[in-house]
Design an enzyme around this catalytic site. Structure first.
Site, PDB file in Angstrom:
ATOM      1  N   GLU A  22       0.830  -1.212   0.000  1.00  0.00           N
ATOM      2  CA  GLU A  22       0.000   0.000   0.000  1.00  0.00           C
ATOM      3  C   GLU A  22       0.863   1.260   0.000  1.00  0.00           C
ATOM      4  O   GLU A  22       0.516   2.256  -0.642  1.00  0.00           O
ATOM      5  CB  GLU A  22      -0.958  -0.031   1.189  1.00  0.00           C
ATOM      6  CG  GLU A  22      -2.038  -1.095   1.032  1.00  0.00           C
ATOM      7  CD  GLU A  22      -3.004  -1.141   2.194  1.00  0.00           C
ATOM      8  OE1 GLU A  22      -4.180  -0.792   2.017  1.00  0.00           O
ATOM      9  OE2 GLU A  22      -2.571  -1.526   3.303  1.00  0.00           O
ATOM     10  N   GLU A  80      -3.958  -9.739   3.140  1.00  0.00           N
ATOM     11  CA  GLU A  80      -4.818  -9.463   4.300  1.00  0.00           C
ATOM     12  C   GLU A  80      -5.970 -10.434   4.449  1.00  0.00           C
ATOM     13  O   GLU A  80      -6.394 -10.745   5.572  1.00  0.00           O
ATOM     14  CB  GLU A  80      -5.344  -8.024   4.224  1.00  0.00           C
ATOM     15  CG  GLU A  80      -4.314  -6.950   4.570  1.00  0.00           C
ATOM     16  CD  GLU A  80      -3.457  -6.523   3.405  1.00  0.00           C
ATOM     17  OE1 GLU A  80      -2.709  -5.539   3.547  1.00  0.00           O
ATOM     18  OE2 GLU A  80      -3.520  -7.176   2.326  1.00  0.00           O
TER      19      GLU A  80
END
Length: 654
Positions: A114, A134
């Site tokens: 990210e 995730e």
């Protein structure tokens, strides 16, 4: 902030140096540059300083060592969030008034990915990798990943990454435009510096294939089996195509926080930490393993071949032995077929394929094992066969070599006691197919030296397996609990449930397949043979269900015969009235009045059976912890990881 002529320290983990009007920021939080509070704070302080500096015209962010940033700091899991949060950092990076380039020098995972995609460009080395795993922790990316990635690459490709958690290597990342340039390691920073002095490029999101997106979505939903995170990942990627960025980020954060506090995320965090703990059992603390370089494997059937392939993948020299030249040739051909499939699929390159072939020696005699450091037997599961083999090896291998039995049910204490050096005997119970299944139960007998057990763990870890320490009991941890689980399922048959009802309850809970469907797939005759061997010693006072025996007596051995617990019509599983009548007859014979069970009641009875047996194993010090039991059932028997394992599900963690 402290300064010197050469560098500036913005926090304990963030340092920087200015070269040619470019500030080179280094994240240094060993061992994997996890995104701790110190990293987040240091980045924000650095950006504050850069924003007002006329001397700095561009920014490069890289990681110290061989990793860019490998995700969140696990020390902060479950702790109150310290500002700045990662979403605040990525928002600042994305909107910064000077061009920021990520020089991705290794793994960029989770929050690390990210950070990279929030930068205005990415230059990566050949050893870089990108992933957003995730969903494997019951989460979605929470710092812009679900919204920025589908705007950077085609949405179908972003959905595949986010919804499955898979990791991409550098070549594929370049191909899909996740990175802008590939660079050699020694030119990475220079290339990133030059890119940072250019205005941030105006990007056009690549066109995506709607049909491919739909197919990936269907596959993710099909595999989710009750997990919420993959569904939310799909939802958020779809929203990225419908909402503006600020709205999408708001939705992402809201869903991330909901998932973070969910039972699913708690269960998967439990599994994550359980794995870390299991690989370093307290019993072996401070114990050094032997240096194992040459592995011997006796028996080259399906199990032995799988162990050999795993050992070759790990870089060991391997000696495979069979009793006859014919059996050795058949085993060798099977091993080569697996290696060739790995080559064709890209899991092996040509050099690795040739190297593994050269590392394998095949023999029809035990004499060749004299040079082995560890010998694993994978022969027929018969006590006399295994003891005779180990006694022969006593005369061949060095006294310092380790002998490991791969038995599923035999007593390793008795096998060890029949050898010259019982302290060097351990169990290494692999699960089939051994080159695919992660789990290995490492058994310490009453004689095993700690050095021998530690060596078994070291080998299993090098094989990229998940080793779980077990004491000696019939079936060890996994088969012991599975036996209790299977027995309770058969009691349920007599008490009022039917196979399809039990299977539906298990699949509703999250199992990939129900218990009776698994039996049919595996074949019923092997378990039948075992039950017949045990019949003479069975306590007549204990409840016994003979329905499975009756099926076998009728020649119903499962899918391969077209008949088992179900009937198979054109390969499709269907309820069979013959089986229903057998079950009804068994109830009548025992005067059992059948009950009706809800899915939840079936699930609870089966869970309770596993938990009861698990507690017994812990009381008898067979299992070191409840979390070890959970890992065995998840990795060996298909227990849904997002439920945390039977002991976690029952609130029985020690």
């Amino acid at each position: 902030m402290t300064s010197s002529h050469s560098s500036t320290q913005f926090s304990d983990t963030i340092s920087a140096i200015v070269e040619d009007h470019v500030m080179l920021i280094t994240i240094n939080n060993p061992p994997v540059n996890a995104i701790s509070a110190s990293v987040r704070q240091g980045l924000m302080v650095a950006l504050d300083w850069i924003e007002t500096s006329d001397a700095v015209q561009g920014v490069v962010i890289s990681g110290a060592g061989s990793t860019f940033v490998a995700g969140a700091d696990i020390k902060e899991f479950g702790q109150p969030v310290t500002e700045p949060t990662l979403p605040q950092v990525t928002e600042r990076l994305a909107g910064f008034n000077k061009t920021i380039i990520a020089a991705v020098n290794g793994a960029a995972l989770g929050g690390g990915a990210e950070i990279a995609i929030a930068c205005h460009g990415r230059v990566a080395s050949g050893r870089s990798s990108f992933g957003m795993p995730e969903v494997k922790l019951g989460l979605v990316p929470g710092a812009g990943g679900t919204q920025r990635l589908p705007r950077l690459i085609a949405a179908d490709l972003a959905l595949d990454m986010i919804g499955t958690g898979r990791t991409l290597k550098s070549a594929e990342s370049l191909e899909i435009q996740l990175i802008d340039e590939l660079a050699d390691e020694d030119t990475l920073i220079t290339r990133a510096k030059n890119a940072s002095l250019k205005p941030a490029a105006k990007r056009v999101t690549p066109h995506y294939d709607a049909q491919k997106f739909a197919n990936i979505k269907t596959a993710i939903l099909r595999k989710s089996r009750g997990q919420n995170a993959p569904l939310k990942a799909v939802e958020l990627v779809e929203l990225s195509q419908q909402l503006d960025l600020s709205q999408g980020l708001s939705q992402e954060r809201q869903i991330f926080l909901q998932l973070r506090d969910s039972d699913e995320a708690k269960a998967l965090r439990h599994v994550f930490f359980a794995e870390r703990s299991a690989k370093k059992p307290a019993m072996l603390e401070g114990v050094s393993p032997k240096d194992i370089k040459i592995l011997g494997v006796v028996g080259m059937g399906l199990m032995g071949s799988g162990i050999i392939v795993s050992a070759l993948n790990a870089g060991y020299q391997v000696i495979g032995v069979e009793q006859t030249e014919e059996a050795a040739l058949a085993g060798h051909q099977h091993i080569l077929s697996i290696l060739e499939k790995n080559l064709q699929s890209g899991r092996l390159n040509t050099d690795a394929f040739e190297r593994q072939k050269k590392a394998l020696t095949i023999a029809g005699s035990l004499e060749s094992l004299g040079v082995a450091d560890l010998v694993i037997e994978a022969v027929f599961d018969d006590f006399n066969v295994k003891v005779k083999l180990f006694q022969a090896l006593d005369q061949i291998v060095r006294a310092s070599a380790i002998l490991a039995t791969n038995t599923s049910y035999l007593n390793p204490n008795e096998i060890a006691a029949a050898t010259l050096y019982p302290q060097r005997v351990i169990g290494m119970h692999f699960f089939s197919p051994a080159h695919i299944m992660r789990l290995v139960e490492v058994i310490h007998t009453q004689y095993s030296s700690l050095e021998a057990v530690a060596s078994g763990f070291a080998v299993a870890n090098k094989l990229k397996k998940l080793p779980i320490l077990s004491g000696v009991v019939e079936g060890f941890i996994g088969n012991s609990i599975f036996s209790a689980y299977r027995r309770e399922a058969e009691f349920l048959l007599e008490d009022g449930a039917y196979p399809h009802e039990i299977d539906a309850a298990l699949e509703d809970y999250g199992f990939a397949m129900g218990l009776f469907a698994v039996y049919d797939m595996a074949g019923l005759e092997i378990a039948w043979a075992k039950r017949k061997r045990e019949a003479l010693n069975r306590d007549p006072q204990l409840r016994y269900v003979k329905i499975a025996d009756q099926l076998c007596e009728l020649g119903r051995f499962g899918q391969k015969s077209g008949l088992g617990w179900y009937q198979y019509v054109n390969g499709k599983r269907e309820i069979d009235p013959v089986v229903t009548e057998l079950i009804d007859a068994a109830r009548r014979e025992k005067n059992i009045t059948p009950q009706s069970f809800t899915k939840e009641q079936i699930q609870q009875r089966l869970l309770q059976a596993m938990q009861t047996q698990g507690n017994l194993l812990m009381q008898n010090k067979i299992a070191a912890s409840a979390s070890d039991i959970d890992l065995v059932m998840i990795n060996g028997y298909g227990f849904p990881a997002h439920k945390g394992g039977p002991m976690f599900a029952g609130g029985m963690l020690n």
